[in-house]
Every structure is written in structure tokens, then in C-alpha cells.
Design a protein around this motif. Sequence first.
Motif, mmCIF file in Angstrom:
data_model
loop_
_atom_site.group_PDB
_atom_site.id
_atom_site.type_symbol
_atom_site.label_atom_id
_atom_site.label_comp_id
_atom_site.label_asym_id
_atom_site.label_seq_id
_atom_site.Cartn_x
_atom_site.Cartn_y
_atom_site.Cartn_z
ATOM 1 N N ARG A 84 29.985 65.733 -48.341
ATOM 2 C CA ARG A 84 28.811 65.185 -49.007
ATOM 3 C C ARG A 84 29.137 63.746 -49.396
ATOM 4 O O ARG A 84 30.195 63.461 -49.931
ATOM 5 C CB ARG A 84 28.474 66.033 -50.238
ATOM 6 N N MET A 85 28.231 62.825 -49.105
ATOM 7 C CA MET A 85 28.460 61.424 -49.450
ATOM 8 C C MET A 85 28.224 61.209 -50.936
ATOM 9 O O MET A 85 27.475 61.951 -51.572
ATOM 10 C CB MET A 85 27.557 60.523 -48.609
ATOM 11 N N GLU A 86 28.856 60.186 -51.464
ATOM 12 C CA GLU A 86 28.766 59.893 -52.891
ATOM 13 C C GLU A 86 27.754 58.791 -53.154
ATOM 14 O O GLU A 86 27.469 57.970 -52.286
ATOM 15 C CB GLU A 86 30.141 59.478 -53.412
ATOM 16 N N HIS A 90 22.846 58.135 -51.396
ATOM 17 C CA HIS A 90 23.228 59.099 -50.361
ATOM 18 C C HIS A 90 23.308 60.519 -50.897
ATOM 19 O O HIS A 90 24.013 61.354 -50.334
ATOM 20 C CB HIS A 90 24.586 58.720 -49.767
ATOM 21 N N ALA A 91 22.593 60.820 -51.932
ATOM 22 C CA ALA A 91 22.735 62.109 -52.621
ATOM 23 C C ALA A 91 22.612 63.312 -51.694
ATOM 24 O O ALA A 91 23.271 64.321 -51.901
ATOM 25 C CB ALA A 91 21.718 62.208 -53.753
ATOM 26 N N LEU A 92 21.802 63.225 -50.666
ATOM 27 C CA LEU A 92 21.600 64.366 -49.766
ATOM 28 C C LEU A 92 22.291 64.199 -48.422
ATOM 29 O O LEU A 92 22.222 65.079 -47.573
ATOM 30 C CB LEU A 92 20.104 64.602 -49.554
ATOM 31 N N ASP A 93 22.948 63.067 -48.215
ATOM 32 C CA ASP A 93 23.561 62.794 -46.923
ATOM 33 C C ASP A 93 24.921 63.458 -46.787
ATOM 34 O O ASP A 93 25.665 63.608 -47.749
ATOM 35 C CB ASP A 93 23.714 61.289 -46.709
ATOM 36 N N VAL A 94 25.226 63.821 -45.548
ATOM 37 C CA VAL A 94 26.511 64.407 -45.203
ATOM 38 C C VAL A 94 27.167 63.478 -44.191
ATOM 39 O O VAL A 94 26.524 63.002 -43.255
ATOM 40 C CB VAL A 94 26.321 65.827 -44.617
ATOM 41 N N GLU A 95 28.464 63.242 -44.396
ATOM 42 C CA GLU A 95 29.216 62.340 -43.536
ATOM 43 C C GLU A 95 30.170 63.128 -42.658
ATOM 44 O O GLU A 95 30.799 64.085 -43.106
ATOM 45 C CB GLU A 95 30.013 61.363 -44.403
ATOM 46 N N ILE A 96 30.281 62.714 -41.409
ATOM 47 C CA ILE A 96 31.292 63.272 -40.518
ATOM 48 C C ILE A 96 32.523 62.376 -40.597
ATOM 49 O O ILE A 96 32.404 61.153 -40.659
ATOM 50 C CB ILE A 96 30.775 63.397 -39.063
ATOM 51 N N VAL A 97 33.688 63.002 -40.656
ATOM 52 C CA VAL A 97 34.950 62.276 -40.698
ATOM 53 C C VAL A 97 35.886 62.868 -39.649
ATOM 54 O O VAL A 97 35.793 64.051 -39.327
ATOM 55 C CB VAL A 97 35.604 62.334 -42.100
ATOM 56 N N TYR A 98 36.757 62.037 -39.122
ATOM 57 C CA TYR A 98 37.724 62.509 -38.145
ATOM 58 C C TYR A 98 38.898 61.540 -38.091
ATOM 59 O O TYR A 98 38.744 60.345 -38.308
ATOM 60 C CB TYR A 98 37.111 62.679 -36.746
#
Length: 177
Positions: A84-86, A90-98
Motif C-alpha cells: 500500500r502506498m503512503e 495515494h491512500a488507495l493505491d498499491v505499488e508493485i516492487v521488485y
Amino acid sequence: MLDVLRTGRLVLHPVGTGDHRALLAHWTGPRVRRHLFDDRILCAEQVTEIIEASLHDFATEGFGLWALRLAPEGPLAGVAGLRRMEGPAHALDVEIVYSLEPEHWGHGLAAEAARAVLDHAFDVLALPRVIAEIDEANTASAEVAEHLGMRPFEEGPADGLSRYVAERVRSAEAVKA
């Protein structure tokens, strides 16, 4: 039960306390941390906090971080996941990380792992969109995002990040309903 994801070459297991030593080594490696943690060296307690946050996110959100391995019991090849992004924007956004261990760079594993995570986000969790925030100097990571079909939507020269987005494609039947 936490989801194990599989690709043609990778097994992705949700990170757990047994991964602590490998994650600490991975995330403190100078070539990896340069683009992940603004070149800050994480301490053991911070890695513990990340693992605990991921386990909490799997329990409450259905997503978190997965440890990447070429074989089920093999050494850590990297990490991929969703968080979940901070911040209020971005309260509802989700981030992909790799991230990958440098010895695995250039073999398509980051894209393979990220594709599995993105498919999980859309097909299993039905998330409407996923964001990637990429250090502008990390052209390889930007290429992975573009390979996944993510498109740039905002560049922030002030913060040195480029932002990419992928949106879930709804089927024609769902759109008609």
C-alpha cells in the motif's frame, strides 16, 4: 493460507522470519539498495519490521512481499510484491516492487516475477490499478515496467521518480453487466 506463486523459472513464497538473514544481505547490498532505499543501509530491526508488515498485509489485504527462488529451497534470488502506498494522495493505491540479486540481472527474472505479482493483483485480488515508482536513474526497472505494459503517467523531477501505472482490463461481459 498465503499464496505461493509459480512461473516458468521461479517459485515465489511470501516472505517470513526464516528469510530475515537473506533479505538483510539482499537489501543491504550496495547495487540493490541504491535504487530501493536511496542508498540507505537497513538494520536488522528494519528488515524485521518489513517482514512483519508484509505478513500483516497478507493477512489483511491479500498481498505483501514474495521471496523469489529458482528452486523451492534454493537461495534467495530477489523479492517482488505489492504494498500500500503512503500519503494522502495515494491512500488507495498499491505499488508493485521488485529487486533481484545482481547475479540474476539481465535474464528476464524481474519481469517474470513482476508479471506473476501483477497477474495476482488483477486476477485474484481484482485491484483496479497498480503503480510503480521508479528511480529515474534505474532504466532497467523502467524497462521491466514497460515490458509489463505499464505506462508512464507522471514524472517528478523534483523527487527523482518516474511513475508508471497498469490498470485491470475488465472483460467485455463485465463491462456490459
